[in-house]
Scaffold this motif. Structure first.
Motif, PDB file in Angstrom:
ATOM      1  N   ALA A  25       0.820  -1.134   0.239  1.00 12.41           N
ATOM      2  CA  ALA A  25      -0.136  -0.082   0.031  1.00 12.41           C
ATOM      3  C   ALA A  25       0.864   1.283   0.020  1.00 12.41           C
ATOM      4  N   SER A  26       1.994   1.148   0.383  1.00 12.82           N
ATOM      5  CA  SER A  26       3.068   2.340   0.580  1.00 12.82           C
ATOM      6  C   SER A  26       3.519   2.683  -0.771  1.00 12.82           C
ATOM      7  N   LEU A  27       3.435   1.946  -1.723  1.00 11.90           N
ATOM      8  CA  LEU A  27       4.050   2.085  -3.068  1.00 11.90           C
ATOM      9  C   LEU A  27       3.460   3.110  -3.986  1.00 11.90           C
ATOM     10  N   GLY A  28       2.017   3.370  -3.581  1.00  6.38           N
ATOM     11  CA  GLY A  28       1.177   4.291  -4.275  1.00  6.38           C
ATOM     12  C   GLY A  28       1.814   5.543  -4.267  1.00  6.38           C
ATOM     13  N   SER A  29       1.070   6.385  -4.978  1.00  5.09           N
ATOM     14  CA  SER A  29       1.355   7.987  -5.255  1.00  5.09           C
ATOM     15  C   SER A  29       1.113   8.769  -3.694  1.00  5.09           C
ATOM     16  N   GLU A  30      -0.195   8.043  -3.095  1.00  7.66           N
ATOM     17  CA  GLU A  30      -0.371   8.690  -1.981  1.00  7.66           C
ATOM     18  C   GLU A  30      -0.777   7.543  -0.847  1.00  7.66           C
ATOM     19  N   LEU A  31      -0.156   7.833   0.476  1.00  6.12           N
ATOM     20  CA  LEU A  31      -0.489   6.750   1.463  1.00  6.12           C
ATOM     21  C   LEU A  31      -1.969   7.009   1.753  1.00  6.12           C
ATOM     22  N   PRO A  32      -2.529   5.667   1.645  1.00  2.00           N
ATOM     23  CA  PRO A  32      -3.870   5.493   1.791  1.00  2.00           C
ATOM     24  C   PRO A  32      -4.639   5.664   3.227  1.00  2.00           C
ATOM     25  N   TRP A  33      -3.867   5.955   4.179  1.00  2.00           N
ATOM     26  CA  TRP A  33      -4.238   6.057   5.505  1.00  2.00           C
ATOM     27  C   TRP A  33      -3.919   7.776   5.907  1.00  2.00           C
ATOM     28  N   SER A  34      -3.538   8.628   4.671  1.00  2.00           N
ATOM     29  CA  SER A  34      -3.173   9.809   5.101  1.00  2.00           C
ATOM     30  C   SER A  34      -4.502  10.620   4.984  1.00  2.00           C
ATOM     31  N   HIS A  35      -5.608  10.065   4.635  1.00  2.00           N
ATOM     32  CA  HIS A  35      -6.932  10.942   4.793  1.00  2.00           C
ATOM     33  C   HIS A  35      -8.095  10.361   4.882  1.00  2.00           C
ATOM     34  N   CYS A  36      -9.267  10.750   5.252  1.00  2.15           N
ATOM     35  CA  CYS A  36     -10.365  10.012   5.418  1.00  2.15           C
ATOM     36  C   CYS A  36     -11.256   9.623   4.092  1.00  2.15           C
ATOM     37  N   TRP A  37     -11.503   8.230   4.034  1.00  2.00           N
ATOM     38  CA  TRP A  37     -12.439   7.765   3.398  1.00  2.00           C
ATOM     39  C   TRP A  37     -13.707   8.012   3.135  1.00  2.00           C
ATOM     40  N   VAL A  38     -14.395   7.957   2.024  1.00  2.00           N
ATOM     41  CA  VAL A  38     -16.037   8.417   1.927  1.00  2.00           C
ATOM     42  C   VAL A  38     -16.672   7.359   2.614  1.00  2.00           C
ATOM     43  N   GLN A  39     -16.411   6.127   2.698  1.00  7.73           N
ATOM     44  CA  GLN A  39     -17.117   5.215   3.418  1.00  7.73           C
ATOM     45  C   GLN A  39     -17.191   5.000   4.989  1.00  7.73           C
ATOM     46  N   TRP A  40     -15.929   5.863   5.500  1.00  8.20           N
ATOM     47  CA  TRP A  40     -15.867   5.783   6.802  1.00  8.20           C
ATOM     48  C   TRP A  40     -16.856   6.873   7.555  1.00  8.20           C
ATOM     49  N   GLY A  41     -17.514   7.761   6.704  1.00  7.62           N
ATOM     50  CA  GLY A  41     -18.307   8.739   7.208  1.00  7.62           C
ATOM     51  C   GLY A  41     -18.053   9.630   8.266  1.00  7.62           C
ATOM     52  N   SER A  42     -18.756   9.695   9.066  1.00 13.00           N
ATOM     53  CA  SER A  42     -18.525  10.788  10.253  1.00 13.00           C
ATOM     54  C   SER A  42     -17.510   9.979  11.324  1.00 13.00           C
ATOM     55  N   ASP A  43     -17.350   8.792  11.241  1.00 11.99           N
ATOM     56  CA  ASP A  43     -16.288   8.060  12.260  1.00 11.99           C
ATOM     57  C   ASP A  43     -14.901   8.664  12.131  1.00 11.99           C
ATOM     58  N   CYS A  44     -14.765   9.344  11.227  1.00  8.65           N
ATOM     59  CA  CYS A  44     -13.210   9.806  10.744  1.00  8.65           C
ATOM     60  C   CYS A  44     -12.847  11.341  10.907  1.00  8.65           C
ATOM     61  N   HIS A  45     -12.116  11.531  11.606  1.00  4.16           N
ATOM     62  CA  HIS A  45     -11.450  13.066  11.820  1.00  4.16           C
ATOM     63  C   HIS A  45     -10.122  13.369  10.865  1.00  4.16           C
ATOM     64  N   ASP A  46      -9.984  14.651  10.443  1.00  3.78           N
ATOM     65  CA  ASP A  46      -9.191  14.812   9.595  1.00  3.78           C
ATOM     66  C   ASP A  46      -7.677  15.368  10.163  1.00  3.78           C
ATOM     67  N   GLY A  47      -7.683  15.127  11.665  1.00  8.54           N
ATOM     68  CA  GLY A  47      -6.351  14.934  12.182  1.00  8.54           C
ATOM     69  C   GLY A  47      -6.120  16.180  12.899  1.00  8.54           C
ATOM     70  N   SER A  48      -7.142  17.008  12.922  1.00  6.62           N
ATOM     71  CA  SER A  48      -7.001  18.400  13.855  1.00  6.62           C
ATOM     72  C   SER A  48      -7.512  18.002  15.272  1.00  6.62           C
ATOM     73  N   ILE A  49      -7.413  18.650  16.217  1.00 14.32           N
ATOM     74  CA  ILE A  49      -7.758  18.230  17.674  1.00 14.32           C
ATOM     75  C   ILE A  49      -9.267  18.854  17.844  1.00 14.32           C
ATOM     76  N   VAL A  50      -9.688  19.869  16.761  1.00 17.80           N
ATOM     77  CA  VAL A  50     -10.900  20.539  16.867  1.00 17.80           C
ATOM     78  C   VAL A  50     -11.948  19.519  16.849  1.00 17.80           C
ATOM     79  N   ASN A  51     -11.921  18.655  15.687  1.00 20.01           N
ATOM     80  CA  ASN A  51     -12.915  17.672  15.630  1.00 20.01           C
ATOM     81  C   ASN A  51     -12.626  16.265  15.702  1.00 20.01           C
ATOM     82  N   ALA A  52     -11.858  16.021  16.479  1.00 23.09           N
ATOM     83  CA  ALA A  52     -11.379  14.695  16.864  1.00 23.09           C
ATOM     84  C   ALA A  52     -12.157  13.898  17.950  1.00 23.09           C
ATOM     85  N   THR A  53     -12.796  14.676  18.812  1.00 20.17           N
ATOM     86  CA  THR A  53     -13.604  14.189  19.849  1.00 20.17           C
ATOM     87  C   THR A  53     -14.590  12.811  19.489  1.00 20.17           C
TER      88      THR A  53
END
Length: 573
Positions: A136-164
């Protein structure tokens, strides 16, 4: 069963050993001492150094933990490592045949081989996860670097503001996209993940390729397996210490909490970390030493191997907390400890999450990191496989059981068993097998090993063997550790573990009753080898005259086949 049983250290006895040994000398030996040294380093420096030590140290006083850790290394790690290398080199046989010195406790060796068999199955499954992340690391972008659509509201973008109440992309990627993990196994384990099964198959093919020609192939591979992880560790260390916030993380890691020295749990953690980190009392070290030149002086090897293992652990701690210090700063977290995850979570969640935030070529560092983990896994599994194959060859004979055929059989069986870990409930089973089949039984068998060598065979007799083999006297420090200090501390750790034992859980989730029954059967399979082989040794004395106690005493004497199998009275090594 006194350790002062009649010694065989006389020159006549050892000359007889030498003459027998020369006629039965095996063909297989390391081509040189470096192959043995690097093989032991690749065996001992493994996944536990990278993800277990940093988290255990953090949990148990940070820099303070290093003190009990180093003490445990000196009174348990090095003495047991020396004992196993000396025993393996003297006998020139695998771990089961090595226990011909004390037939009454031969079950210790068989139990260790069973624990090694359990270990190699789940180690290979971790290699499969590592390989999956590597791809998975060989791609142009690391797949765990961003939220996927299917994860919906379970995922936060990395900021402390919306991580609760939400999870990071790295955690969601690992649990939902890689493991497809279920919340519990009450309704079964689920079907294997085909992607992971493919990675598992490749992992076992690589293990087989290294084992195919025995130590002739694994010895050559050891140069790479023993050196490459250190190259990557140095690269990651240099990168870690240059990250913003890294110094805060490293200070957090080493900041001493002196009151923790009075906590018995800290000492328990230090002893178990040394024990499992060095891979002692699993039969693997004895097996590797059995291929040594008979007269090789291994004292320097022991110091180098144990020192490298400790340095690797501390280096991994600096890398881990340097990267996590940067992660804490990037996410706005004030408590660095809150971004630390233990066990596999450190390797497959915390590390990837931090690497994904690297400003420059995060893909390259991800590839290096997971490739290093994969190589460490190969080093450990090859050692385990070598141990198992050696036991089989010792029993059936080398000519009737070619190495390539045994390696293929091990690959087929190991791959088939390991598929269970590739299911959505696989991590539950891995945790279960690790606790019942390995960790719980290993300490009991380790104490049995020390009793067999120091008290039944006799520490004086064992030291006489070392002098005959290497021409050096064994100091009082080693004698005291083998006889009293090391088994005493291990017994104390076992006692504490039994007192502190609670029902096993995984991520706070309880196991169904059937799982505990399976685990108890797994533990019993290893531990029942002790009384089982003891009864067999007594049964073999049934035709000998004398009382029960005389027959029991006879089972404590070395068997007729005991002695060096590959003595060479030269010092070319």
């Amino acid at each position: 069963m006194s350790r002062d049983l009649k010694a065989h250290s006389s020159s006549e006895t050892h000359l007889e050993m030498e003459s027998v040994a020369k006629s039965t000398k095996p063909k297989e030996q390391w081509d040189n001492g470096l192959e043995f040294l690097f093989s032991c380093i690749s065996l001992s420096v493994g996944l536990g150094n990278i993800w277990r030590f940093p988290y255990i140290a953090f949990q148990n006083g940070g820099g303070t933990f290093v003190i009990p850790y180093l003490i445990a290394l000196m009174v348990i790690g090095r003495p047991v490592y020396y004992l196993e290398i000396a025993l393996g080199q003297f006998t020139g046989r695998g771990v089961v045949k090595a226990f011909d010195m004390a037939p009454l406790l031969k079950g210790v060796a068989v139990g260790q081989v069973l624990a090694t068999g359990a270990s190699i199955t789940y180690y290979s499954s971790i290699m499969a996860l590592t390989l999956r992340f590597l791809v998975a690391s060989l791609g142009s972008e690391l797949p765990w670097s961003h939220c996927w659509v299917q994860w919906g509201s379970d995922c936060h973008d990395g900021s402390i503001v919306n991580a609760t109440g939400k999870l990071s992309p790295a955690q969601l990627y690992f649990e939902r996209e890689i493991l497809h993990e279920v919340p519990n196994i009450d309704n079964g384990l689920g079907m294997p993940n085909l992607d992971l099964v493919g990675c598992l198959f490749v992992s076992w093919l690589i293990i087989e390729a290294v084992l195919l020609r025995g130590i002739k192939s694994s010895g050559k591979a050891a140069y790479f397996l023993g050196v490459f992880p250190y190259v990557v560790l140095l690269i990651l260390l240099l990168r870690a210490v240059t990250l913003p916030g890294a110094i805060d993380g490293i200070i957090y890691f080493f900041k001493p909490q002196w009151r923790q020295l009075l906590d018995p749990l800290v000492w328990y953690a230090a002893v178990t970390q040394v024990f499992f980190s060095l891979a002692i009392c699993f039969g693997t070290v004895i097996t590797y030493a059995s291929y040594n030149n008979f007269n090789r002086n291994v004292y320097k090897d022991i110091v180098i191997i144990t020192t490298m293992d400790s340095c690797s652990s501390i280096m991994a701690g600096c890398i881990t907390f340097g990267i996590l210090g940067n992660l804490a700063r990037e996410t706005g977290v004030t408590d660095i400890g809150s971004v630390v995850k233990g066990g596999a979570g450190l390797a497959f969640i915390s590390y990837p999450e931090a690497i994904a935030r690297f400003e420059y070529v995060p893909q390259m560092f991800a590839v290096l990191f997971f490739l290093m983990l994969f190589v460490l896994g190969i080093g450990s599994t090859v050692g385990m496989g070598t141990c198992i194959l050696r036991v089989v060859r010792d029993h059936f004979g080398a000519r009737s059981t070619p190495t390539w055929a045994l390696a293929s059989c091990l690959t087929i069986v190991g791959f088939g068993v390991s598929i269970v870990y590739m299911t959505p409930g696989g991590q539950f089973i891995l945790n279960l097998v690790d606790f019942y089949g390995v960790s719980f039984t290993a300490l009991i068998l380790a104490i049995g090993e020390l009793v067999a060598v120091a008290w039944i065979y006799g520490v004086h007799r064992f030291c006489a063997d070392i002098k005959f083999m290497m021409g050096i006297e064994t100091g009082w420090y080693w004698r005291l550790c083998w006889s009293y200090i090391t088994p005493g501390l291990m017994a104390a750790v076992l006692f504490y573990m039994l007192l502190d034992m609670s029902p096993l859980t995984y991520k706070g989730v309880s196991y169904p009753a059937l799982a505990h029954v399976f685990g108890c059967c797994l533990a019993a399979l290893g531990l029942l080898q002790l009384p089982g082989w003891a009864c067999y040794a007594l049964y073999r004395q049934r035709h000998n005259p004398g009382s029960f106690w005389q027959k029991l005493r006879a089972t404590c004497q070395p068997s007729d086949t005991w002695g060096p199998a590959n003595a060479q009275m030269d010092v070319s090594s």
